[in-house]
Scaffold this motif. Structure first.
Motif, PDB file in Angstrom:
ATOM      1  N   PHE A  10      -3.936 -14.780   3.299  1.00  0.00           N
ATOM      2  CA  PHE A  10      -2.682 -14.378   2.663  1.00  0.00           C
ATOM      3  C   PHE A  10      -2.974 -13.295   1.620  1.00  0.00           C
ATOM      4  O   PHE A  10      -4.034 -13.319   0.998  1.00  0.00           O
ATOM      5  CB  PHE A  10      -2.016 -15.567   1.939  1.00  0.00           C
ATOM      6  N   GLN A  11      -2.038 -12.364   1.448  1.00  0.00           N
ATOM      7  CA  GLN A  11      -2.200 -11.323   0.446  1.00  0.00           C
ATOM      8  C   GLN A  11      -0.848 -10.805   0.016  1.00  0.00           C
ATOM      9  O   GLN A  11       0.032 -10.594   0.864  1.00  0.00           O
ATOM     10  CB  GLN A  11      -3.034 -10.167   1.012  1.00  0.00           C
ATOM     11  N   VAL A  12      -0.677 -10.617  -1.281  1.00  0.00           N
ATOM     12  CA  VAL A  12       0.516  -9.974  -1.824  1.00  0.00           C
ATOM     13  C   VAL A  12       0.063  -8.687  -2.514  1.00  0.00           C
ATOM     14  O   VAL A  12      -0.859  -8.711  -3.334  1.00  0.00           O
ATOM     15  CB  VAL A  12       1.252 -10.877  -2.825  1.00  0.00           C
ATOM     16  N   LEU A  13       0.698  -7.597  -2.149  1.00  0.00           N
ATOM     17  CA  LEU A  13       0.372  -6.291  -2.740  1.00  0.00           C
ATOM     18  C   LEU A  13       1.602  -5.694  -3.383  1.00  0.00           C
ATOM     19  O   LEU A  13       2.727  -5.948  -2.938  1.00  0.00           O
ATOM     20  CB  LEU A  13      -0.105  -5.316  -1.662  1.00  0.00           C
ATOM     21  N   LYS A  14       1.353  -4.843  -4.361  1.00  0.00           N
ATOM     22  CA  LYS A  14       2.451  -4.060  -4.915  1.00  0.00           C
ATOM     23  C   LYS A  14       2.520  -2.740  -4.165  1.00  0.00           C
ATOM     24  O   LYS A  14       1.495  -2.231  -3.663  1.00  0.00           O
ATOM     25  CB  LYS A  14       2.218  -3.802  -6.406  1.00  0.00           C
ATOM     26  N   THR A  15       3.714  -2.184  -4.075  1.00  0.00           N
ATOM     27  CA  THR A  15       3.886  -0.893  -3.412  1.00  0.00           C
ATOM     28  C   THR A  15       2.929   0.133  -4.015  1.00  0.00           C
ATOM     29  O   THR A  15       2.821   0.259  -5.232  1.00  0.00           O
ATOM     30  CB  THR A  15       5.336  -0.419  -3.561  1.00  0.00           C
ATOM     31  N   GLY A  16       2.226   0.844  -3.111  1.00  0.00           N
ATOM     32  CA  GLY A  16       1.296   1.872  -3.559  1.00  0.00           C
ATOM     33  C   GLY A  16      -0.147   1.418  -3.664  1.00  0.00           C
ATOM     34  O   GLY A  16      -1.056   2.257  -3.701  1.00  0.00           O
ATOM     35  N   GLN A  17      -0.378   0.105  -3.700  1.00  0.00           N
ATOM     36  CA  GLN A  17      -1.751  -0.382  -3.749  1.00  0.00           C
ATOM     37  C   GLN A  17      -2.418  -0.217  -2.396  1.00  0.00           C
ATOM     38  O   GLN A  17      -1.757  -0.121  -1.360  1.00  0.00           O
ATOM     39  CB  GLN A  17      -1.785  -1.864  -4.148  1.00  0.00           C
ATOM     40  N   SER A  18      -3.750  -0.192  -2.428  1.00  0.00           N
ATOM     41  CA  SER A  18      -4.516  -0.123  -1.186  1.00  0.00           C
ATOM     42  C   SER A  18      -5.315  -1.408  -1.034  1.00  0.00           C
ATOM     43  O   SER A  18      -5.586  -2.100  -2.013  1.00  0.00           O
ATOM     44  CB  SER A  18      -5.455   1.081  -1.199  1.00  0.00           C
ATOM     45  N   MET A  19      -5.667  -1.715   0.190  1.00  0.00           N
ATOM     46  CA  MET A  19      -6.523  -2.872   0.426  1.00  0.00           C
ATOM     47  C   MET A  19      -7.141  -2.791   1.812  1.00  0.00           C
ATOM     48  O   MET A  19      -6.706  -1.993   2.643  1.00  0.00           O
ATOM     49  CB  MET A  19      -5.760  -4.184   0.289  1.00  0.00           C
ATOM     50  N   THR A  20      -8.160  -3.601   2.028  1.00  0.00           N
ATOM     51  CA  THR A  20      -8.835  -3.663   3.327  1.00  0.00           C
ATOM     52  C   THR A  20      -8.757  -5.066   3.880  1.00  0.00           C
ATOM     53  O   THR A  20      -9.095  -6.037   3.180  1.00  0.00           O
ATOM     54  CB  THR A  20     -10.305  -3.234   3.197  1.00  0.00           C
ATOM     55  N   LEU A  21      -8.290  -5.184   5.121  1.00  0.00           N
ATOM     56  CA  LEU A  21      -8.314  -6.452   5.841  1.00  0.00           C
ATOM     57  C   LEU A  21      -9.606  -6.485   6.647  1.00  0.00           C
ATOM     58  O   LEU A  21      -9.920  -5.546   7.390  1.00  0.00           O
ATOM     59  CB  LEU A  21      -7.118  -6.571   6.788  1.00  0.00           C
ATOM     60  N   GLN A  22     -10.340  -7.577   6.490  1.00  0.00           N
ATOM     61  CA  GLN A  22     -11.629  -7.676   7.156  1.00  0.00           C
ATOM     62  C   GLN A  22     -11.512  -8.410   8.488  1.00  0.00           C
ATOM     63  O   GLN A  22     -10.710  -9.334   8.634  1.00  0.00           O
ATOM     64  CB  GLN A  22     -12.634  -8.414   6.261  1.00  0.00           C
ATOM     65  N   CYS A  23     -12.301  -7.978   9.453  1.00  0.00           N
ATOM     66  CA  CYS A  23     -12.364  -8.638  10.757  1.00  0.00           C
ATOM     67  C   CYS A  23     -13.799  -8.595  11.253  1.00  0.00           C
ATOM     68  O   CYS A  23     -14.425  -7.519  11.261  1.00  0.00           O
ATOM     69  CB  CYS A  23     -11.444  -7.954  11.758  1.00  0.00           C
ATOM     70  N   ALA A  24     -14.318  -9.743  11.657  1.00  0.00           N
ATOM     71  CA  ALA A  24     -15.670  -9.815  12.198  1.00  0.00           C
ATOM     72  C   ALA A  24     -15.676 -10.725  13.416  1.00  0.00           C
ATOM     73  O   ALA A  24     -14.987 -11.742  13.445  1.00  0.00           O
ATOM     74  CB  ALA A  24     -16.639 -10.348  11.140  1.00  0.00           C
ATOM     75  N   GLN A  25     -16.486 -10.340  14.433  1.00  0.00           N
ATOM     76  CA  GLN A  25     -16.620 -11.175  15.628  1.00  0.00           C
ATOM     77  C   GLN A  25     -18.105 -11.337  15.947  1.00  0.00           C
ATOM     78  O   GLN A  25     -18.899 -10.427  15.700  1.00  0.00           O
ATOM     79  CB  GLN A  25     -15.844 -10.593  16.822  1.00  0.00           C
ATOM     80  N   ASP A  26     -18.424 -12.485  16.511  1.00  0.00           N
ATOM     81  CA  ASP A  26     -19.834 -12.794  16.795  1.00  0.00           C
ATOM     82  C   ASP A  26     -20.074 -12.995  18.287  1.00  0.00           C
ATOM     83  O   ASP A  26     -21.012 -13.688  18.688  1.00  0.00           O
ATOM     84  CB  ASP A  26     -20.267 -14.032  16.011  1.00  0.00           C
ATOM     85  N   MET A  27     -19.230 -12.400  19.134  1.00  0.00           N
ATOM     86  CA  MET A  27     -19.331 -12.576  20.578  1.00  0.00           C
ATOM     87  C   MET A  27     -19.886 -11.335  21.271  1.00  0.00           C
ATOM     88  O   MET A  27     -19.879 -11.260  22.496  1.00  0.00           O
ATOM     89  CB  MET A  27     -17.938 -12.925  21.138  1.00  0.00           C
ATOM     90  N   ASN A  28     -20.316 -10.344  20.504  1.00  0.00           N
ATOM     91  CA  ASN A  28     -20.870  -9.094  21.034  1.00  0.00           C
ATOM     92  C   ASN A  28     -19.858  -8.351  21.920  1.00  0.00           C
ATOM     93  O   ASN A  28     -20.236  -7.703  22.910  1.00  0.00           O
ATOM     94  CB  ASN A  28     -22.164  -9.366  21.822  1.00  0.00           C
ATOM     95  N   ALA A  81       0.189   0.886   0.247  1.00  0.00           N
ATOM     96  CA  ALA A  81       1.060  -0.126   0.842  1.00  0.00           C
ATOM     97  C   ALA A  81       2.537   0.159   0.597  1.00  0.00           C
ATOM     98  O   ALA A  81       2.937   0.594  -0.496  1.00  0.00           O
ATOM     99  CB  ALA A  81       0.699  -1.510   0.302  1.00  0.00           C
ATOM    100  N   ALA A  82       3.339  -0.114   1.633  1.00  0.00           N
ATOM    101  CA  ALA A  82       4.791   0.043   1.570  1.00  0.00           C
ATOM    102  C   ALA A  82       5.435  -1.256   2.030  1.00  0.00           C
ATOM    103  O   ALA A  82       4.838  -1.993   2.837  1.00  0.00           O
ATOM    104  CB  ALA A  82       5.232   1.191   2.461  1.00  0.00           C
ATOM    105  N   PRO A  83       6.654  -1.559   1.561  1.00  0.00           N
ATOM    106  CA  PRO A  83       7.330  -2.791   1.986  1.00  0.00           C
ATOM    107  C   PRO A  83       7.443  -2.919   3.505  1.00  0.00           C
ATOM    108  O   PRO A  83       7.428  -4.038   4.036  1.00  0.00           O
ATOM    109  CB  PRO A  83       8.698  -2.677   1.317  1.00  0.00           C
ATOM    110  N   SER A  84       7.526  -1.778   4.217  1.00  0.00           N
ATOM    111  CA  SER A  84       7.624  -1.813   5.685  1.00  0.00           C
ATOM    112  C   SER A  84       6.337  -2.345   6.330  1.00  0.00           C
ATOM    113  O   SER A  84       6.327  -2.646   7.532  1.00  0.00           O
ATOM    114  CB  SER A  84       7.915  -0.416   6.234  1.00  0.00           C
ATOM    115  N   GLN A  85       5.280  -2.439   5.559  1.00  0.00           N
ATOM    116  CA  GLN A  85       4.027  -2.976   6.093  1.00  0.00           C
ATOM    117  C   GLN A  85       3.905  -4.495   5.884  1.00  0.00           C
ATOM    118  O   GLN A  85       2.886  -5.085   6.253  1.00  0.00           O
ATOM    119  CB  GLN A  85       2.829  -2.259   5.465  1.00  0.00           C
TER     120      GLN A  85
END
Lengths: 114, 111
Positions: A10-28, A81-85
């Protein structure tokens, strides 16, 4: 059996902030992708990658950046970030080049932009 | 943009009834997949159909791929409360192998 791991959940951001969503897989898996899920619209492809160093745009790429420096990791960056996201974001991975390939999904990140 | 339209969007039926969900497109796909998604989770694959006209059965679920590889259906016999969930079809594109998802069918089985 980790499979596909997404953080945060879960994440709450304010308009204009930046962030990175992380994704990792271990199935090659060669193929990794990011989707967003909005009510009544199924899953829409944001960006995808067929291997390390290779990325391409999906259906709704605007406002998002990706990179693939390793086979395992595929982070999604929101630049301003924008509300549409506001949406639920899913990362998926699969083998590439097989018609019967199965996409494995993470548990999702619920993002709210205020 | 290739579109996959699913119908109905919502379906609520009594336990024991039969139902069919449809997935239609004007595009031809390399293969067609069906996923089921529970609240708070990612979609999980149920089946992949590869050949035009192919029929696959998974216990009480029957999946069919259209002859022209543009559409598919999911039929559930004697629905049970455990079948409740969001059902998504997804078409695998030739060449770039992007997976295009349908709009989804939210199924509720009433005990």
């Amino acid at each position: 059996n980790a499979g596909v791991t997404q953080t945060p959940k879960f994440q709450v951001l304010k308009t204009g902030q930046s962030m990175t969503l992380q994704c990792a897989q271990d199935m090659n898996h060669e193929y990794m992708s990011w989707y967003r899920q909005d009510p009544g619209m199924g899953l829409r492809l944001i960006h995808y990658s067929v291997g390390a160093g290779i990325t391409d745009q999906g259906e709704v790429p605007n406002g998002y950046n990706v990179s693939r420096s390793t086979t395992e990791d595929f982070p999604l960056r929101l630049l301003s970030a924008a509300p549409s996201q506001t949406s639920v974001y899913f990362c998926a991975s699969s083998y590439y080049g097989r018609r019967n390939t199965e996409a494995f999904f993470g548990q999702g990140t619920r993002l709210t932009v205020v | 943009t290739q579109l996959l339209e699913q119908s109905p969007q919502f379906l609520s039926i009594q336990e024991g009834e039969n139902l069919t969900v449809y997935c239609n497109s004007s595009s031809v796909f390399s293969s067609l997949q069906w996923y089921r998604q529970e609240p708070g989770e990612g979609p999980v694959l149920l089946v992949t159909v590869v050949t035009g006209g192919e029929v696959k059965k998974l216990k009480r679920l029957t999946f069919q791929f259209g002859d022209a590889r543009k559409d598919s259906s999911l039929h559930i016999t004697a629905a049970q409360p455990g079948d409740t969930g969001l059902y998504l079809c997804a078409g695998l594109n030739f060449g770039n192998e992007k997976l295009t998802f349908g709009t989804g069918t939210r199924l509720t089985i009433i005990p």
